[in-house]
Motif scaffolding. Structure first.
Motif, PDB file in Angstrom:
ATOM      1  N   TRP A 206       2.298   8.952 -34.835  1.00 34.34           N
ATOM      2  CA  TRP A 206       1.313   7.905 -34.550  1.00 34.34           C
ATOM      3  C   TRP A 206       1.504   7.313 -33.142  1.00 34.34           C
ATOM      4  O   TRP A 206       0.577   7.280 -32.333  1.00 34.34           O
ATOM      5  N   SER A 207       2.693   6.858 -32.835  1.00 30.53           N
ATOM      6  CA  SER A 207       2.921   6.171 -31.556  1.00 30.53           C
ATOM      7  C   SER A 207       2.751   7.099 -30.363  1.00 30.53           C
ATOM      8  O   SER A 207       2.264   6.689 -29.303  1.00 30.53           O
ATOM      9  N   PHE A 208       3.128   8.370 -30.508  1.00 32.53           N
ATOM     10  CA  PHE A 208       3.021   9.313 -29.399  1.00 32.53           C
ATOM     11  C   PHE A 208       1.566   9.582 -29.036  1.00 32.53           C
ATOM     12  O   PHE A 208       1.202   9.633 -27.864  1.00 32.53           O
TER      13      PHE A 208
ATOM     14  N   ALA B 290      -4.471  -1.827 -32.174  1.00 32.06           N
ATOM     15  CA  ALA B 290      -3.687  -1.003 -33.099  1.00 32.06           C
ATOM     16  C   ALA B 290      -2.282  -0.755 -32.545  1.00 32.06           C
ATOM     17  O   ALA B 290      -1.289  -0.831 -33.267  1.00 32.06           O
ATOM     18  N   ALA B 291      -2.198  -0.474 -31.231  1.00 35.60           N
ATOM     19  CA  ALA B 291      -0.898  -0.226 -30.606  1.00 35.60           C
ATOM     20  C   ALA B 291      -0.019  -1.467 -30.686  1.00 35.60           C
ATOM     21  O   ALA B 291       1.194  -1.375 -30.944  1.00 35.60           O
ATOM     22  N   TRP B 292      -0.606  -2.637 -30.474  1.00 38.31           N
ATOM     23  CA  TRP B 292       0.162  -3.881 -30.537  1.00 38.31           C
ATOM     24  C   TRP B 292       0.663  -4.151 -31.957  1.00 38.31           C
ATOM     25  O   TRP B 292       1.809  -4.573 -32.166  1.00 38.31           O
ATOM     26  N   THR B 293      -0.193  -3.890 -32.949  1.00 36.85           N
ATOM     27  CA  THR B 293       0.211  -4.078 -34.343  1.00 36.85           C
ATOM     28  C   THR B 293       1.406  -3.183 -34.683  1.00 36.85           C
ATOM     29  O   THR B 293       2.377  -3.613 -35.316  1.00 36.85           O
TER      30      THR B 293
ATOM     31  N   GLY C 203       9.105   2.958 -29.335  1.00 39.77           N
ATOM     32  CA  GLY C 203       8.781   1.558 -29.041  1.00 39.77           C
ATOM     33  C   GLY C 203       8.673   1.270 -27.552  1.00 39.77           C
ATOM     34  O   GLY C 203       7.674   0.693 -27.091  1.00 39.77           O
ATOM     35  N   PRO C 204       9.670   1.665 -26.736  1.00 37.52           N
ATOM     36  CA  PRO C 204       9.582   1.403 -25.300  1.00 37.52           C
ATOM     37  C   PRO C 204       8.377   2.056 -24.636  1.00 37.52           C
ATOM     38  O   PRO C 204       7.790   1.490 -23.714  1.00 37.52           O
ATOM     39  N   SER C 205       7.969   3.238 -25.107  1.00 33.66           N
ATOM     40  CA  SER C 205       6.810   3.923 -24.520  1.00 33.66           C
ATOM     41  C   SER C 205       5.520   3.158 -24.806  1.00 33.66           C
ATOM     42  O   SER C 205       4.672   3.000 -23.926  1.00 33.66           O
ATOM     43  N   VAL C 206       5.369   2.698 -26.045  1.00 32.34           N
ATOM     44  CA  VAL C 206       4.171   1.938 -26.402  1.00 32.34           C
ATOM     45  C   VAL C 206       4.159   0.607 -25.657  1.00 32.34           C
ATOM     46  O   VAL C 206       3.127   0.177 -25.128  1.00 32.34           O
ATOM     47  N   TRP C 207       5.317  -0.060 -25.609  1.00 26.28           N
ATOM     48  CA  TRP C 207       5.403  -1.323 -24.870  1.00 26.28           C
ATOM     49  C   TRP C 207       5.034  -1.118 -23.400  1.00 26.28           C
ATOM     50  O   TRP C 207       4.274  -1.882 -22.822  1.00 26.28           O
ATOM     51  N   SER C 208       5.554  -0.054 -22.820  1.00 22.23           N
ATOM     52  CA  SER C 208       5.303   0.229 -21.412  1.00 22.23           C
ATOM     53  C   SER C 208       3.833   0.470 -21.130  1.00 22.23           C
ATOM     54  O   SER C 208       3.272  -0.061 -20.165  1.00 22.23           O
TER      55      SER C 208
ATOM     56  N   SER D 251      16.850   3.529 -23.671  1.00 20.44           N
ATOM     57  CA  SER D 251      15.644   2.864 -23.175  1.00 20.44           C
ATOM     58  C   SER D 251      15.935   1.757 -22.161  1.00 20.44           C
ATOM     59  O   SER D 251      15.009   1.131 -21.656  1.00 20.44           O
ATOM     60  N   TRP D 252      17.219   1.498 -21.855  1.00 19.36           N
ATOM     61  CA  TRP D 252      17.566   0.365 -20.981  1.00 19.36           C
ATOM     62  C   TRP D 252      16.858   0.435 -19.625  1.00 19.36           C
ATOM     63  O   TRP D 252      16.136  -0.500 -19.252  1.00 19.36           O
ATOM     64  N   PRO D 253      16.998   1.513 -18.844  1.00 17.04           N
ATOM     65  CA  PRO D 253      16.317   1.543 -17.541  1.00 17.04           C
ATOM     66  C   PRO D 253      14.804   1.583 -17.668  1.00 17.04           C
ATOM     67  O   PRO D 253      14.080   1.092 -16.807  1.00 17.04           O
ATOM     68  N   PHE D 254      14.310   2.169 -18.752  1.00 14.88           N
ATOM     69  CA  PHE D 254      12.877   2.274 -18.996  1.00 14.88           C
ATOM     70  C   PHE D 254      12.254   0.886 -19.097  1.00 14.88           C
ATOM     71  O   PHE D 254      11.231   0.591 -18.475  1.00 14.88           O
ATOM     72  N   ILE D 255      12.881   0.010 -19.891  1.00 11.74           N
ATOM     73  CA  ILE D 255      12.353  -1.343 -20.104  1.00 11.74           C
ATOM     74  C   ILE D 255      12.647  -2.246 -18.916  1.00 11.74           C
ATOM     75  O   ILE D 255      11.770  -2.964 -18.419  1.00 11.74           O
ATOM     76  N   VAL D 256      13.882  -2.209 -18.419  1.00  7.04           N
ATOM     77  CA  VAL D 256      14.277  -3.133 -17.352  1.00  7.04           C
ATOM     78  C   VAL D 256      13.525  -2.857 -16.052  1.00  7.04           C
ATOM     79  O   VAL D 256      13.190  -3.788 -15.315  1.00  7.04           O
TER      80      VAL D 256
END
Length: 403
Positions: A27-29, A47-50, A62-67, A102-107
């Motif tokens: 789903w997320s991908f 939907a992505a936010w939910t 999670g980090p990919s969807v957030w990004s 996911s640290w460098p991805f998010i930061v």
């Protein structure tokens, strides 16, 4: 691609039938990619936010969807504040957990969102200094720090050193490789391994925009790549515009010679001028090549002739103003080329960085007698009131009109 429309439709159909199936592995991908394709689709974003609220940032995608939501929404979106806060909360609870995938991805994205946050920057710097270099998101973190660092910062040399350390593991096939290599080069890195990496990347990509800017910089460093420059010059003397790379290779050689302070030889100049006369006038590099040839030999009669012909027929080209300004530096051509300049100004390309220069030259020559110049300038002033790069020109034109 002939199947692109069907491919995208397949993803949309899957989403329509699985909209609330948040536990589906894929789903997320799928949805994160659909959000990038359709950033204005409110239902997709909702939907992505939910899904993200339920999954959090510690779950696989999670980090990919957030990004993707961070990059495709702005402060007007109703969940934007909560979205950003989710990333901040994750950082607060994982500040020292640098080994997290996911640290460098998010930061890296938080650094861009909050470029003045000293704690974020310090944590990012420690990560780049201490973590074992490996392929992945680390270089994105370096880019975020570099892009948001003040130009006169004392940390510039450290960024150069870290950039050279990390780019070795940056994929040559990454769309951002060239931009990042050039950024490190501009910071002053000149190690052999770094230069050879840029040479390897750019010389197999000639014909693309960025490599054509990088190669002349490499060719201007000592005599390290003299053999390659000689090969390019020999190739140009044996080939013509029938080769699709002719214009790109000529542009590279001309820029390299300019940077090295070397004159173009008679044979190459003649071949380049004749080739330019035969080149399609709508080619993106026609204007830039003419400008470079003019910088080498501003009094060449044959160059003036083809430049004047091009000016009168190709006013939609980005380099039109650069060619016109050089031609009209000659008093005998200014009066003749006033009319095409007025036509170009009337096209209202008000954000073009040469618009104000063309307007001022026409105004000075006509004494402001051309009735359209005043209204055109007023439109330009309104459009560029807050554009820092045009601040000086803005005040000059305003003063001219006022007087």
């Amino acid at each position: 691609w002939q199947h692109r429309q069907a491919l995208v439709a397949l993803g949309q159909q899957w989403f329509a039938s699985h909209r609330a199936d948040y536990e589906a592995t894929s789903w997320s991908f799928i949805v994160s990619r659909l959000v990038r394709l359709f950033p204005a689709d409110a239902d997709l974003r909702e939907a992505a936010w939910t899904w993200l609220e339920r999954a959090g940032l510690d779950r696989g995608a999670g980090p990919s969807v957030w990004s993707v939501l961070v990059e495709t929404t702005d402060d007007k979106w109703q969940h934007r504040q909560a979205l950003v806060a989710l990333g901040q909360q994750w950082f607060a609870s994982h500040r020292a957990d640098c080994e997290a995938t996911s640290w460098p991805f998010i930061v890296s994205r938080l650094v861009r969102l909050f470029p003045t946050d000293a704690d974020l920057r310090e944590a990012a710097w420690i990560y780049l200094e201490s973590i074992e270099v490996k392929p992945g998101e680390g270089f994105r973190l370096w880019s975020a720090l570099n892009d948001t660092e003040e130009s006169g910062s004392d940390l510039r040399d450290g960024l150069r050193r870290l950039g050279a350390k990390w780019i070795v593991f940056h994929s040559l096939d990454s769309p951002s490789f060239g931009r990042n290599w050039e950024a490190i080069f501009e910071l002053g890195e000149r190690s052999d391994a770094f230069l050879d990496l840029g040479f390897k990347w750019s010389t197999v990509r000639m014909g693309e925009n960025l490599p054509s800017f990088i190669v002349p910089k490499l060719l201007s460093i000592d005599n390290r790549y003299d053999a390659f420059l000689s090969e390019l010059i020999s190739w140009l003397k044996m080939n013509d515009t029938a080769d699709p790379l002719w214009a790109n290779k000529l542009m590279i050689v001309l820029k390299a010679l300019e940077r090295r302070g070397e004159a173009i030889d008679d044979d190459l100049f003649l071949r380049a001028t004749n080739g330019l006369a035969a080149l399609d006038a709508t080619h993106l590099l026609w204007g830039p090549i003419w400008v470079s040839l003019y910088e080498h030999r501003p009094s060449a009669f044959e160059l003036i002739v083809i430049g004047r012909r091009w000016i009168e027929t190709t006013q939609a080209a980005d380099a039109w103003a650069s060619v016109w300004l050089r031609l009209t530096s000659r008093a005998d051509l200014l009066d003749i080329l006033i009319e095409p300049a007025v036509t170009w100004l009337s096209m209202l390309r008000l954000r073009h960085n040469k618009w104000s220069e063309v307007w001022k030259r026409v105004w000075e020559r006509t004494g402001g007698d051309c009735p359209c110049l005043g209204p055109l300038a007023i439109k330009w002033l309104r459009e560029n009131r807050s554009w820092p790069k045009q601040r000086v020109a803005w005040h000059e034109i305003r003063s001219t009109l006022w007087n």
